[in-house]
Scaffold this motif. Structure first.
Motif, mmCIF file in Angstrom:
data_model
loop_
_atom_site.group_PDB
_atom_site.id
_atom_site.type_symbol
_atom_site.label_atom_id
_atom_site.label_comp_id
_atom_site.label_asym_id
_atom_site.label_seq_id
_atom_site.Cartn_x
_atom_site.Cartn_y
_atom_site.Cartn_z
ATOM 1 N N ARG A 85 -5.306 9.067 -12.877
ATOM 2 C CA ARG A 85 -5.004 7.445 -12.803
ATOM 3 C C ARG A 85 -6.891 6.807 -13.150
ATOM 4 O O ARG A 85 -7.198 5.813 -13.562
ATOM 5 C CB ARG A 85 -6.284 6.429 -10.884
ATOM 6 C CG ARG A 85 -5.111 7.517 -10.113
ATOM 7 C CD ARG A 85 -6.199 6.736 -8.663
ATOM 8 N NE ARG A 85 -4.200 7.011 -7.673
ATOM 9 C CZ ARG A 85 -3.990 6.526 -6.823
ATOM 10 N NH1 ARG A 85 -5.694 6.151 -6.359
ATOM 11 N NH2 ARG A 85 -3.348 6.767 -5.794
ATOM 12 N N GLU B 14 -4.576 13.564 -9.387
ATOM 13 C CA GLU B 14 -3.950 12.527 -9.408
ATOM 14 C C GLU B 14 -5.621 11.398 -9.957
ATOM 15 O O GLU B 14 -5.377 10.580 -10.206
ATOM 16 C CB GLU B 14 -3.963 12.128 -7.312
ATOM 17 C CG GLU B 14 -4.258 10.982 -7.459
ATOM 18 C CD GLU B 14 -3.779 10.863 -5.558
ATOM 19 O OE1 GLU B 14 -3.369 8.829 -5.614
ATOM 20 O OE2 GLU B 14 -3.838 11.489 -5.507
ATOM 21 N N VAL C 121 -11.169 4.382 -10.383
ATOM 22 C CA VAL C 121 -10.388 4.173 -9.858
ATOM 23 C C VAL C 121 -10.456 5.656 -8.851
ATOM 24 O O VAL C 121 -9.732 6.793 -8.186
ATOM 25 C CB VAL C 121 -9.115 4.460 -10.085
ATOM 26 C CG1 VAL C 121 -7.490 4.035 -8.822
ATOM 27 C CG2 VAL C 121 -9.287 3.308 -10.933
#
Length: 1134
Positions: free
Chosen positions: A360, A356, A400
């Motif tokens: 990002r 993830e 992020v």
């Protein structure tokens, strides 16, 4: 100020023919003998003589010149100045071990090789060795990481504190090193000779442990460079995943570290000369590496090196698993995934499931070495401490983030922090990089002028290294990206050594240079540590280490090297350089702390021998350095600091308890003298309060012809009474002159000291030589002690056979002793039957200590049994207090009052009041007193010599006492409230005989004359040559008719019809009655304490006083007569 006066009798005038010149000659001869005795040392010429290499070669030469004839008697003990200067000019100070090596070579070659004088100067002998020892593994492997974690500001403070600590220590060390010649042994020699063998041994062993662990640290640094930067493929243990890399690295360090340690120990064992030959090579590597760093910094200002680092968001990526810093790449017209994609995604396809955070955030590539002109210094100014397992992130980069608590996959190619970091940890890791300042002092034996070279070279080396470290902190922060600085092993820069990326012309200059420098430092540690241990062992201050003082024929410390290798292996098994560094920091800091303490103590004491050539020191600087060292110990690691101090404390106590006694003129001895002086001046301010009063004993003992103590039980009783507290002076008197009997006095002192040590009596010994015993004892009583630390109690033995001496000087001396203690307000303890008193090994399982409190003496009778019962001998004995009630006293109320008084005194004891009503004087008492006085008068009528008459009186008294008791008349029983004793046998002697003992032998040896109050030999040991003459009344009349002044028969009749002195009758009556009561109540007591009556004011009745005391204490096993000093010694108040 203390004012003391000693009263002494004037000596008789010498022979008329004795001239002043003869007296001066005798005095000079005596002084010569004394100085000859005192000149004997402990066998170490450096310590026993005030000068180095003082020899006795001139001692045997006969003095023929006439210019110095006035001093010819001193030639045997005091050398001429010319001889002294010649010995100093020929002095050569060889380094440790070289003398034995030279002797071995001479024995093998047969030809003696001349010893060359030391020729090393400041630069080669001190400056360069200090540089080599200070610069080391921390500079190359950890300083960049320390700057990245702590920031420039905190790193600057850290370096400044550590360098200040070593600079202050160097100033103190320079002062000590220039205060005389420092032989090889360096810091150990300086500390031990300045602070004494206990501190020297403790700190010396700590310094040895620090040097040994430093060797382990250098070896671990060598292996880290080898496996991480030179040959990573050599790793034996491979990690299956990222989480096992740390454990695999530690195991590799242990295996290779043990192999390297074995190789280095073998090289050192084969010969130190190989290590010394390569020392310059290792030093050249260090200097070349540092120059390469500075060259790289200069080059980076206008041409930074190309070391790109890859960031995912703000997270640093390790370059080990990929080559291109991008998610996708273009091959022709097609977009393909990179190896980095494969590390974060499930497959190489674009539709694969990816991490993830990887999805990002973007991948960015920045320069790891922006250069000095990049303005990076602002970003690296402040700290960025990390916890273990945290990813190294760049501050200020957009990222992020994920939800809090999302776990991080350790298999992803991030740069992780391998340990939790904080400021104190970094101080402990960094401090070893500033150690090594003792290298110059350790080579003091090889220097041309050690007192000039050591301060200059050491301080210049510290100034140089401090400047390098401080500039390195600033330059590293200005040139290297923060994430690279925090990357301990350089994973973000393709596994390069971080400091190597800054170097010019190539990182390999730093890698190879640091590898050889750490190898050299490890060899130097394995060379120096065994020699330090050998020096400690040969001093003999630690008995169990003496085996390590031996070595090969050339002096090489074989056994010490073996122990060093074993201890070094412990550090290698720890395997982490970051964990070993704080350990050796503790030991080095402790060593530096005591160097500063030694200088501060010597400066504050201002001892006459403290004359350093180095003038730029002050006690405040030394104290600041000591405080800084102590603070750094606890800053680095408080638990390591406690362990190091515990080790040093245990070594200190062991040396104090079991070690050899050495007198090195150390500062602690001087500090003790200053403290004692201060305490004595404070004691002068006034007498101690009653709550602080304790018996400060002067114990008077007698020595025999062999200068051995006749009654050691007196010292046993002293130990039981004192329990190691307060003042104890054991004194004895020898008859004669000081010049003739001084050797006997020294032997007597040694004998008394040995007995005091055996009986565990803590105190002092004083033997006085006097023309007669009376004056000698008087001098002891008057002049014993110093200032406010004086005796307040005299302990002496009862002169048991005082009647049978050749003259009666013994009991006269005893009575004078009683009078003098009374006049001096001193308490007096007289032990009767002292040979029956228990020794320290004995234990009473039951019994009682009986106190007969007749008159108030200030509380001495209460205090003594309380003190005795603290000792194991008397602990199980209960205390009983008896007091006497007269006719007008209420015995019941007396018992209640005494019980209350004891309760307030916090003393547990049984109380009993004995009633003694008025009664008529018994015929036994009356006749006893009459016979004593009659026999004294009849001997005066017979014109005997004075000595014979006094012996006759006592012999008659003995016989008459037995005769009167055997008569046992019915009306002689005393009317008391206690049962009477059973009478003895009723046989009656028909005629009273008088034995006159005439001694034909000469007086005994002066050295064995008894001290007053001490028990002489027993009756059974009398001289066999004594003649016994029997005297009856008829014989006395016949003898009288032969004399020059005849006495008529009427005079004899008047003599036998006289009446006894009423005062003597009353005293005898008291003694007899008290004795009967005491014997009845306390016959089975383990010890009886009772008041000692004072001597009569009229000296004509002294012999009667002795008889009264005999009657008072007869039929009792252990008796202590107590006479108070005229002040209260016990109180009921808190």
């Amino acid at each position: 100020m203390s004012r003391r006066f000693t009263v002494t009798s004037l000596p008789p005038a010498g022979p008329a023919g004795t001239s002043d010149s003869e007296s001066h000659r005798h005095s000079a001869a005596g002084l010569g003998r004394l100085s000859g005795e005192d000149a004997k040392g402990d066998g170490n010429p450096k310590e026993s003589s005030p000068f180095i290499n003082s020899t006795d070669t001139e001692k045997g030469k006969e003095y023929d010149g006439k210019n110095m004839a006035l001093f010819e008697e001193e030639m045997d003990t005091s050398p001429m100045v010319s001889s002294l200067l010649s010995g100093l000019a020929n002095y050569t100070n060889l380094p440790q071990g070289s003398r034995e090596h030279e002797e071995a070579e001479n024995n093998e070659g047969g030809k003696k090789k001349p010893v060359q004088a030391p020729r090393m100067g400041t630069f080669m002998g001190v400056y360069l060795p200090c540089l080599q020892n200070i610069f080391g593994v921390i500079l190359f492997l950890r300083l960049t990481w320390v700057v990245g974690i702590a920031g420039i500001m905190e790193s600057f403070c850290m370096v400044f504190i550590c360098c200040s600590c070593t600079m202050l220590t160097a100033i103190s060390m320079s002062a000590i090193a220039t205060n005389g010649v420092v032989p090889a042994g360096g810091s150990y020699y300086m500390i031990s000779r300045s602070l004494g063998p206990e501190f020297g041994g403790a700190v010396g062993l700590c310094f040895y442990l620090g040097t040994t662990f430093a060797g382990a640290m250098y070896i671990l640094g060598t292996i880290e460079i080898l496996l991480a930067y030179l040959f990573p493929a050599m790793a034996i243990f491979k990690a299956e995943d990222a989480s096992g890399e740390a454990a695999a690295l530690l195991n590799n360090m242990r295996v290779y570290g043990t192999c390297v340690l074995t190789c280095m120990a073998t090289v050192v064992f084969v010969g130190v000369k190989y290590v010394n030959k390569f020392a310059l090579v290792f030093l050249g590597c260090v200097i070349l590496s540092i120059l390469a760093i500075y060259a790289g910094v200069i080059k980076s200002a206008f041409d930074p090196p190309n070391f790109p680092i890859c960031l995912l968001g703000n997270r640093t990526l390790s370059r080990h698993g990929f080559d291109v810093c991008a998610k996708l790449a273009w091959e022709g017209n097609e977009t393909v995934t990179t190896r980095l994609w494969g590390l974060f995604c499930s497959s190489r396809f674009l539709n694969a499931t990816c991490d993830e955070y990887f999805t990002r955030n973007n991948v960015t590539e920045i320069q790891g070495i922006p250069g000095a002109a990049s303005g990076l210094i602002k970003e690296n100014l402040w700290s960025s401490y990390l916890t273990k397992g945290v990813i190294v992130e760049r501050r200020g980069m957009p990222s992020v983030g994920l939800a809090d608590g999302t776990p991080v996959d350790m298999d992803h190619p991030y740069v992780f922090s391998d340990m939790t970091s904080y400021f104190t940890l970094l101080v402990g890791i960094y401090f070893p990089s500033v150690t090594g300042i003792m290298a110059g002092s350790n080579r003091s034996g090889d220097l041309r002028d050690a007192q000039k070279s050591i301060p200059t070279g050491t301080i210049l080396a510290i100034a140089t290294t401090s400047a390098v470290y401080i500039s390195s902190v600033v330059l590293f922060g200005a040139c290297i990206e923060g994430v690279v600085l925090r990357d301990k092993f350089g994973e973000a820069v393709n596994g390069n050594l971080v400091v190597g990326t800054l170097a010019w012309p190539s990182p390999w200059v730093i890698v190879i240079g640091s590898f050889f420098s750490t190898c050299g430092a490890g060899l130097q540690s394995l060379t120096g540590a065994p020699r330090l241990l050998q020096a400690i062992s040969r001093d003999g201050i630690v008995p169990f280490l003496q085996v390590f003082g031996h070595g090969k024929a050339n002096g090489e410390p074989t056994w010490a090297l073996l122990l060093t290798a074993c201890i070094c292996e412990i550090g290698i098994l720890i395997a982490s350089l970051d964990e070993v560094a704080p350990i050796l920091s503790m030991f080095f800091l402790m060593c530096y702390m005591f160097v500063n303490l030694a200088c501060a103590v010597q400066t504050l004491l201002r001892t006459p021998n403290w004359r350093p050539r180095f003038r730029y020191y002050h006690w405040t600087l030394s104290f600041l350095g000591m405080s800084l060292c102590l603070a750094l110990m606890f800053i680095c690691s408080w638990y390591y600091a406690l362990v190091a101090m515990l080790i040093a404390g245990l070594i200190y106590k062991y040396i104090e308890y079991r070690g050899a006694e050495k007198e090195w003129g150390d500062g602690i001895r001087g500090l003790s003298l200053s403290a004692a002086r201060y305490a004595l001046l404070r004691l002068e301010e006034g007498p101690p309060h009653t709550k602080n009063w304790r018996p400060q004993l002067l114990v008077l003992v007698r020595v025999d012809q062999d200068q051995n103590v006749v009654h050691p039980q007196l010292l046993s009783l002293t130990s039981q009474l004192k329990a190691g507290k307060g003042l104890t002076i054991v004194g004895s008197v020898l008859e004669g002159t000081f010049l003739d009997n001084h050797p006997q006095a020294q032997r007597a002192e040694e004998s008394i000291r040995r007995l005091m040590e055996a009986e565990k009596v803590k105190g002092f010994c004083q033997v006085v030589i006097s023309s007669n015993l009376r004056d000698g004892v008087s001098h002891l009583i008057q002049s014993g002690g110093l200032g406010g630390l004086q005796h307040n109690t005299v302990l002496v033995g009862w002169p048991r056979n005082w009647r049978q001496k050749e003259d009666h000087q013994t009991w006269r001396n005893f009575i004078e002793l009683v009078r003098e203690t009374t006049a001096g307000h001193l308490a007096l303890l007289v032990t009767k039957n002292v040979s029956m008193f228990p020794g320290n090994p004995e234990r009473f399982s039951e019994g009682s200590i009986d106190v007969w409190w007749i008159v108030h003496d200030g509380g001495m009778l209460m205090l003594l049994p309380f003190l005795l019962r603290h000792h194991k001998v008397w602990r199980k004995c209960k205390m009983r207090i008896f007091t006497v009630a007269q006719m007008d006293d209420n015995s019941i109320q007396m018992k209640k009052d005494l019980t209350t008084f004891l309760y307030h005194l916090r003393i547990t004891a049984e109380v009993e009041v004995v009633e003694m009503h008025e009664s008529d004087i018994s015929a036994y008492t009356y006749e006893k007193t009459l016979v004593m006085e009659q026999r004294s008068q009849i001997l005066k009528q017979m014109h005997l010599t004075k000595n014979e008459r006094e012996r006759e009186i006592q012999s008659i008294t003995d016989e008459s006492r037995g005769s009167i008791r055997r008569k046992n008349p019915a009306n002689t029983r005393l009317r008391l409230n206690v049962p009477e004793e059973t009478a003895g046998d009723s046989e009656e002697k028909p005629e009273e005989e008088v034995q006159l003992i005439h001694d034909q032998s000469a007086p005994s040896c002066p050295s064995s004359s008894p001290s007053p109050g001490e028990e002489p030999e027993r009756e059974g040991e009398a001289d066999p040559e004594k003649v016994h003459l029997t005297w009856t009344k008829d014989k006395s009349v016949a003898e009288k008719n032969k004399g020059p002044s005849p006495v008529s028969s009427e005079g004899i009749k008047d003599f036998f019809s006289m009446k006894p002195n009423q005062s003597n009758v009353r005293r005898m009556h008291t003694a007899v009655r008290l004795n009967e009561v005491i014997v009845k109540k306390s016959r089975d007591a383990k010890l009886v304490l009772l008041n000692m009556p004072g001597p009569p004011r009229n000296r004509n009745g002294d012999e009667n006083y002795m008889e009264f005391l005999e009657v008072l204490t007869e039929h009792l096993d252990r008796v202590m007569l107590v006479r108070g000093g005229g002040r209260e010694v016990i109180t009921i108040y808190s």
